[in-house]
Motif scaffolding. Structure first.
Motif, PDB file in Angstrom:
ATOM      1  N   THR A  60       0.829  -1.205   0.000  1.00 30.74           N
ATOM      2  CA  THR A  60       0.000   0.000   0.000  1.00 30.74           C
ATOM      3  C   THR A  60       0.861   1.252   0.000  1.00 30.74           C
ATOM      4  O   THR A  60       0.396   2.336  -0.343  1.00 30.74           O
ATOM      5  CB  THR A  60      -0.916   0.017   1.233  1.00 30.74           C
ATOM      6  OG1 THR A  60      -0.113  -0.092   2.418  1.00 30.74           O
ATOM      7  CG2 THR A  60      -1.900  -1.144   1.174  1.00 30.74           C
ATOM      8  N   ASP A  61       2.138   1.095   0.406  1.00 34.88           N
ATOM      9  CA  ASP A  61       3.066   2.222   0.476  1.00 34.88           C
ATOM     10  C   ASP A  61       4.047   2.116  -0.696  1.00 34.88           C
ATOM     11  O   ASP A  61       4.566   1.039  -0.997  1.00 34.88           O
ATOM     12  CB  ASP A  61       3.813   2.180   1.806  1.00 34.88           C
ATOM     13  CG  ASP A  61       4.690   3.408   2.010  1.00 34.88           C
ATOM     14  OD1 ASP A  61       4.698   4.287   1.121  1.00 34.88           O
ATOM     15  OD2 ASP A  61       5.381   3.481   3.038  1.00 34.88           O
ATOM     16  N   SER A  62       4.332   3.247  -1.339  1.00 39.88           N
ATOM     17  CA  SER A  62       5.209   3.226  -2.502  1.00 39.88           C
ATOM     18  C   SER A  62       6.695   3.233  -2.135  1.00 39.88           C
ATOM     19  O   SER A  62       7.545   2.951  -2.983  1.00 39.88           O
ATOM     20  CB  SER A  62       4.923   4.431  -3.400  1.00 39.88           C
ATOM     21  OG  SER A  62       5.161   5.646  -2.701  1.00 39.88           O
ATOM     22  N   VAL A  63       7.038   3.563  -0.881  1.00 35.07           N
ATOM     23  CA  VAL A  63       8.445   3.612  -0.461  1.00 35.07           C
ATOM     24  C   VAL A  63       9.019   2.200  -0.451  1.00 35.07           C
ATOM     25  O   VAL A  63       8.409   1.262   0.068  1.00 35.07           O
ATOM     26  CB  VAL A  63       8.579   4.267   0.920  1.00 35.07           C
ATOM     27  CG1 VAL A  63      10.023   4.203   1.409  1.00 35.07           C
ATOM     28  CG2 VAL A  63       8.122   5.718   0.853  1.00 35.07           C
ATOM     29  N   LEU A  64      10.218   2.056  -1.006  1.00 34.68           N
ATOM     30  CA  LEU A  64      10.831   0.738  -1.148  1.00 34.68           C
ATOM     31  C   LEU A  64      11.560   0.323   0.126  1.00 34.68           C
ATOM     32  O   LEU A  64      12.295   1.111   0.723  1.00 34.68           O
ATOM     33  CB  LEU A  64      11.815   0.742  -2.318  1.00 34.68           C
ATOM     34  CG  LEU A  64      11.227   1.086  -3.699  1.00 34.68           C
ATOM     35  CD1 LEU A  64      12.322   1.069  -4.751  1.00 34.68           C
ATOM     36  CD2 LEU A  64      10.116   0.108  -4.069  1.00 34.68           C
ATOM     37  N   ARG A  65      11.367  -0.923   0.507  1.00 36.55           N
ATOM     38  CA  ARG A  65      12.112  -1.509   1.612  1.00 36.55           C
ATOM     39  C   ARG A  65      13.352  -2.182   1.051  1.00 36.55           C
ATOM     40  O   ARG A  65      13.639  -2.070  -0.147  1.00 36.55           O
ATOM     41  CB  ARG A  65      11.233  -2.523   2.340  1.00 36.55           C
ATOM     42  CG  ARG A  65      10.657  -3.609   1.431  1.00 36.55           C
ATOM     43  CD  ARG A  65       9.847  -4.623   2.199  1.00 36.55           C
ATOM     44  NE  ARG A  65       9.199  -5.611   1.341  1.00 36.55           N
ATOM     45  CZ  ARG A  65       9.785  -6.663   0.818  1.00 36.55           C
ATOM     46  NH1 ARG A  65      11.086  -6.898   1.055  1.00 36.55           N
ATOM     47  NH2 ARG A  65       9.113  -7.508   0.062  1.00 36.55           N
ATOM     48  N   ALA A  66      14.093  -2.890   1.869  1.00 38.14           N
ATOM     49  CA  ALA A  66      15.264  -3.636   1.410  1.00 38.14           C
ATOM     50  C   ALA A  66      14.824  -4.903   0.669  1.00 38.14           C
ATOM     51  O   ALA A  66      13.853  -5.563   1.052  1.00 38.14           O
ATOM     52  CB  ALA A  66      16.154  -3.998   2.592  1.00 38.14           C
ATOM     53  N   TYR A  67      15.540  -5.216  -0.427  1.00 40.35           N
ATOM     54  CA  TYR A  67      15.258  -6.409  -1.218  1.00 40.35           C
ATOM     55  C   TYR A  67      16.570  -7.129  -1.525  1.00 40.35           C
ATOM     56  O   TYR A  67      17.624  -6.499  -1.664  1.00 40.35           O
ATOM     57  CB  TYR A  67      14.600  -6.046  -2.549  1.00 40.35           C
ATOM     58  CG  TYR A  67      13.218  -5.441  -2.443  1.00 40.35           C
ATOM     59  CD1 TYR A  67      12.086  -6.239  -2.495  1.00 40.35           C
ATOM     60  CD2 TYR A  67      13.061  -4.065  -2.327  1.00 40.35           C
ATOM     61  CE1 TYR A  67      10.814  -5.674  -2.435  1.00 40.35           C
ATOM     62  CE2 TYR A  67      11.795  -3.490  -2.253  1.00 40.35           C
ATOM     63  CZ  TYR A  67      10.674  -4.300  -2.310  1.00 40.35           C
ATOM     64  OH  TYR A  67       9.431  -3.742  -2.239  1.00 40.35           O
ATOM     65  N   THR A  68      16.497  -8.439  -1.636  1.00 41.28           N
ATOM     66  CA  THR A  68      17.645  -9.245  -2.051  1.00 41.28           C
ATOM     67  C   THR A  68      17.196 -10.242  -3.104  1.00 41.28           C
ATOM     68  O   THR A  68      16.416 -11.153  -2.809  1.00 41.28           O
ATOM     69  CB  THR A  68      18.276  -9.983  -0.861  1.00 41.28           C
ATOM     70  OG1 THR A  68      18.679  -9.032   0.137  1.00 41.28           O
ATOM     71  CG2 THR A  68      19.499 -10.772  -1.306  1.00 41.28           C
ATOM     72  N   ASP A  69      17.638 -10.021  -4.330  1.00 41.92           N
ATOM     73  CA  ASP A  69      17.324 -10.915  -5.444  1.00 41.92           C
ATOM     74  C   ASP A  69      15.824 -11.207  -5.516  1.00 41.92           C
ATOM     75  O   ASP A  69      15.389 -12.350  -5.713  1.00 41.92           O
ATOM     76  CB  ASP A  69      18.115 -12.223  -5.309  1.00 41.92           C
ATOM     77  CG  ASP A  69      18.183 -12.997  -6.630  1.00 41.92           C
ATOM     78  OD1 ASP A  69      18.109 -12.356  -7.688  1.00 41.92           O
ATOM     79  OD2 ASP A  69      18.321 -14.234  -6.576  1.00 41.92           O
ATOM     80  N   ALA A  70      15.011 -10.173  -5.362  1.00 37.91           N
ATOM     81  CA  ALA A  70      13.556 -10.347  -5.273  1.00 37.91           C
ATOM     82  C   ALA A  70      12.902 -10.263  -6.650  1.00 37.91           C
ATOM     83  O   ALA A  70      13.459  -9.708  -7.601  1.00 37.91           O
ATOM     84  CB  ALA A  70      12.962  -9.283  -4.359  1.00 37.91           C
TER      85      ALA A  70
END
Length: 540
Positions: free
Chosen positions: A189-199
């Protein structure tokens, strides 16, 4: 031809398959030669082979190369021919689904996919994200199914989540980020990106936008709170395939603007750009002895008038070090985003020494102009051309306040730009005439040139230091090499006063330049236009 998708290193090119399905031709190949252990071509077995698993990669050796011989550094003009060996049995390109450029350790530098004869590809690549902020590396690939689709698939996406307001922006390019729109990751619902790893996840274009993937050409991880020049954390750009959008196959790969004109410190090199990534300028085969007090790439709207320094893509110092002896130096520079300008807003690029004495700051330079496009073909739109331009001379004024500096394009010798053109507009029937000399206007062999974007066959109106463009019509099948005189001529004036101003030129042998001779052994036999701003004595 289909554009390759760059992954790592500076690698790009086109490929073409022959009908019998065993030969691949690689065109316009570009590679920096820096891959550890070298780089090689390989094809991957069809993804729908027995068991449904991906097959192994098989190396393909270009014709003329030895087995295991790595690819050399290439400047974007090289071609390779690959052939599927007969000792592989009856295999053809139908048995493979991907061509790759890979390092000796198996790291993929670039690849391209084509549809399997059994099952079509489930998705196509828009490209891989290119990081622009060293402290926040971002990797991943953007894929889509059709230009009419509303979904972009992100694969292999990694980002540390350190920027508090990083979001996906989609639009037409970084220079137009104010018009870009925010995409929200599916399921959030939020456009701010969190941390991702090879997602892997999807981005959906909202239905109420009434737009699809084909309406955009740029996707970025963007931070509005970051300082200017660091807001674009990473991005990927694309255009629709030829026939669906403006441009040709070569537009995807960038085009050569020309070579530097050298004045000091052994500066030399080729200048390239991409009109669809129009803030980035590439300098290839760059040479510089490193002995100037300062050396930076600068850009301006007029020769000698520096607007500002070009910034290295991804950050870093702008001062240039001495080049390597092999002359294969390569730089990717960009027009700073905060300027709000593109290469179309300028006409001069130089290597500049700000510590040098006045009028000696230019170590090398190249001039260019934006010229009108050729007639667009079916399914394409006209786009202005950026071509290397050289000063032909200045008008010699005789009356009516005519003045102006004349430049021409070096690519096809059919486009003319007149800068700071002035004429009082008081003549009877003044027009631009091109021919061999003033006598050709009197004997009827001279031809009239119309001002681009003005009504044809009309007398010239008043001009006050304006920029105008002339173009030799294609139907003439002639170039500036067929003429030697341009005039503002009034056939209605009193005999003997018809010539308000003129400029002349000659077509003479071109001096040889060693670095360019690598590409053309006969370069020194070519000809060049020499205008009336200098007297030609001969080759030194």
């Amino acid at each position: 031809p289909i554009p390759c998708v760059p992954w790592q290193s500076q690698t790009s090119g086109q490929y073409q398959r022959r009908v019998h399905g065993r030969t691949i031709k690689i065109m316009n190949f570009e590679y920096d030669g820096a891959a550890t252990g070298g780089a090689f071509f390989q094809v991957k077995e069809d993804r729908y082979s027995v068991g449904g698993s991906l097959g192994d990669a098989r190396g393909l050796t270009p014709e003329g190369y030895g087995l295991g011989q790595p690819l050399p550094a290439c400047d974007g003009d090289e071609e390779f021919v690959l052939f599927i060996p007969y000792n592989w049995g009856d295999k053809t390109l139908k048995d493979f689904y991907k061509l790759q450029v890979a390092s000796a350790g198996g790291k993929v530098l670039a690849d391209i996919e084509w549809a399997s004869p059994i099952t079509p590809l489930k998705s196509n690549s828009l490209g891989h994200f290119i990081s622009h902020v060293v402290t926040t590396p971002i990797t991943g690939e953007a894929k889509f199914q059709a230009y009419t689709d509303k979904t972009i698939i992100i694969k292999g996406f990694s980002y540390d989540g350190s920027v508090p307001d990083a979001q996906f922006f989609i639009g037409r390019g970084a220079a137009e980020y104010m018009d870009a729109k925010v995409l929200v990751t599916r399921g959030q619902t939020d456009s701010v990106l969190r941390a991702y790893t090879d997602a892997q996840f999807s981005l959906d274009i909202p239905a109420d936008w009434h737009q699809t993937v084909g309406d955009f050409s740029w996707l970025a991880v963007w931070s509005e709170q970051s300082p200017p020049g660091m807001q674009n954390l990473a991005d990927v750009s694309w255009i629709r395939s030829p026939g669906h959008a403006p441009g040709t196959e070569s537009d995807l790969l960038g085009q050569t603007l020309g070579w530097f004109t050298t004045y000091s410190h052994s500066v030399a090199g080729k200048v390239k750009f991409n009109p669809y990534v129009n803030r980035t300028i590439k300098f290839k085969q760059f040479q510089y002895d490193g002995k100037a007090g300062s050396a930076v790439f600068v850009i301006g709207k007029e020769r000698g008038n520096v607007f500002g320094e070009l910034a290295p893509v991804g950050g870093g110092p702008s001062e240039l070090p001495a080049s390597l002896p092999d002359g294969r130096g390569s730089y990717h520079m960009e027009i700073p985003l905060e300027w709000g300008l593109t290469i179309f807003n300028f006409s001069w690029i130089a290597v500049w020494d700000k510590t040098a004495a006045k009028n000696h700051e230019i170590m090398a330079e190249i001039e260019y102009e934006v010229f009108p496009p050729p007639a667009p073909g079916p399914g394409t739109a006209a786009k202005d051309l950026i071509l290397e331009a050289t000063r032909l001379g200045a008008f010699r004024p005789y009356s009516h306040g005519v003045m102006g500096r004349i430049k021409f394009d070096k690519s096809n010798l059919t486009n003319i730009v007149i800068k700071k053109f002035s004429y009082d507009g008081l003549g009877t029937s003044a027009r631009f005439m091109i021919g061999q000399s003033a006598s050709s206007a009197q004997d009827g062999t001279a031809r009239e040139l119309n001002v681009v974007d003005m009504l044809a066959n009309q007398p010239l109106p008043r001009f006050n230091e304006e920029k105008i463009r002339l173009a030799i019509p294609l139907e003439w099948n002639l170039t500036l090499a067929n003429f030697s005189w341009l005039s503002v001529w009034d056939s209605g004036a009193t005999p003997g006063t018809e010539n308000y101003a003129d400029v002349t030129w000659q077509y003479l042998p071109k001096e040889s330049m060693s670095l360019r001779d690598e590409e053309s052994a006969s370069f020194g036999q070519e000809l060049q236009l020499v205008g009336n701003t200098r007297t030609y004595l001969g080759m030194l």
